[in-house]
Design an enzyme around this catalytic site. Structure first.
Site, short mmCIF file in Angstrom:
data_model
loop_
_atom_site.label_atom_id
_atom_site.label_comp_id
_atom_site.label_asym_id
_atom_site.label_seq_id
_atom_site.Cartn_x
_atom_site.Cartn_y
_atom_site.Cartn_z
N GLY A 1 -20.20 19.38 2.92
CA GLY A 1 -20.20 20.50 1.96
C GLY A 1 -19.63 19.73 1.01
O GLY A 1 -18.33 19.22 0.80
N ASN A 2 -18.64 20.87 -0.25
CA ASN A 2 -17.09 20.58 -0.39
C ASN A 2 -16.67 21.82 -0.91
O ASN A 2 -16.89 23.18 -0.60
CB ASN A 2 -17.44 20.01 -2.01
CG ASN A 2 -18.62 21.13 -2.57
OD1 ASN A 2 -17.89 21.81 -3.02
ND2 ASN A 2 -19.66 20.73 -2.98
N ARG A 3 -15.27 21.95 -1.22
CA ARG A 3 -13.78 22.57 -1.13
C ARG A 3 -13.99 23.56 -3.05
O ARG A 3 -13.30 24.09 -2.66
CB ARG A 3 -12.83 21.59 -1.20
CG ARG A 3 -12.69 21.13 -0.26
CD ARG A 3 -11.41 20.41 -0.38
NE ARG A 3 -10.50 20.40 0.57
CZ ARG A 3 -10.45 19.89 1.81
NH1 ARG A 3 -10.42 21.07 2.48
NH2 ARG A 3 -10.41 18.64 2.24
#
Ligand code: CTP
Length: 202
Positions: A20-22
């Protein structure tokens, strides 16, 4: 009619883990709220956003880049503008295990990755006359000249009407209340947005 994508996609490794990412979705939700306040009929495609639904906005929930792609392309058919604020994975695990990967099976092999579809590129390829398409670019760099240059090259490559370039890293942008950046226009314009609430940038 405005369509906004928000949040960050998740690409499953197994039923428990993902890549995923932030992205929190705050900037996308701020765009949706401001567009609705200005009288637009707004739909948000929300990827894994843990924020309350913005008032008066239709929210369509997705998780992976593939889901975001299909839902966004379908919803884009009859809107006047699409704002791609979501952080979409460029790659996903080539294989998703159907059972949890166990550590007693020994160290796992490296994760092979496969490319995802580029939603922005497909929106641009299929856009209807007069539809405005806005991209976002989260960039890192040693200084503004550095990250902005990444943005300029990205706008030239992608061909969107507007590209919002944000400096990220070191506590900037992701998950924060404030944001800053430069809005690049297709005709070479550059509009600096100083740091402030995400609704200001919106
Ligand atoms: N985007 C998209 N589909 C993808 C990846 C990105 O539509 N599979 C959109 C994002 O929502 C954003 C814009 O494209 O509006 C730029 O995303 P970014 O990841 O910065 O661009 P990339 O071309 O993937 O460049 P980079 O190599 O910097 O990741």
């Amino acid at each position: 009619r405005v369509l906004v994508t928000a949040g960050g996609t998740r690409e499953a490794l197994d039923p428990v883990r993902f890549l995923g990412n932030r992205s929190s979705g705050r900037q996308g939700y701020a765009l949706a709220l401001v567009a609705a306040a200005r009288g637009a009929e707004v739909t948000v495609v929300a990827a894994n956003v843990a924020l309350p639904d913005p008032n008066g906005v239709t929210v369509l929930r997705v998780s992976s880049a593939a889901e975001l792609h299909d839902v966004t392309l379908a919803a884009a058919r009859d809107v006047d503008a699409v704002v791609m604020a979501a952080a979409v994975a460029d790659f996903r695990p080539a294989m998703t295990e159907s059972a949890k990967i166990k550590k007693d099976a020994g160290p796992p092999p490296p994760v092979a990755l496969a490319p995802t579809a580029d939603v922005l590129a497909d929106l641009l390829a299929g856009r209807r006359t007069g539809q405005v398409i806005v991209g976002f670019a989260a960039e890192t760099g040693d200084d503004e000249a550095d990250w902005l240059e990444h943005g300029r090259r990205k706008l030239a490559r992608k061909g969107a009407d507007l590209l919002v370039v944000n400096p990220v890293g070191d506590g900037l942008a992701f998950g924060q209340k404030d944001n800053s950046g430069v809005v690049l226009t297709a005709d070479g314009g550059e509009i600096e947005i100083s740091s402030g609430p995400k609704t200001s940038l919106a």
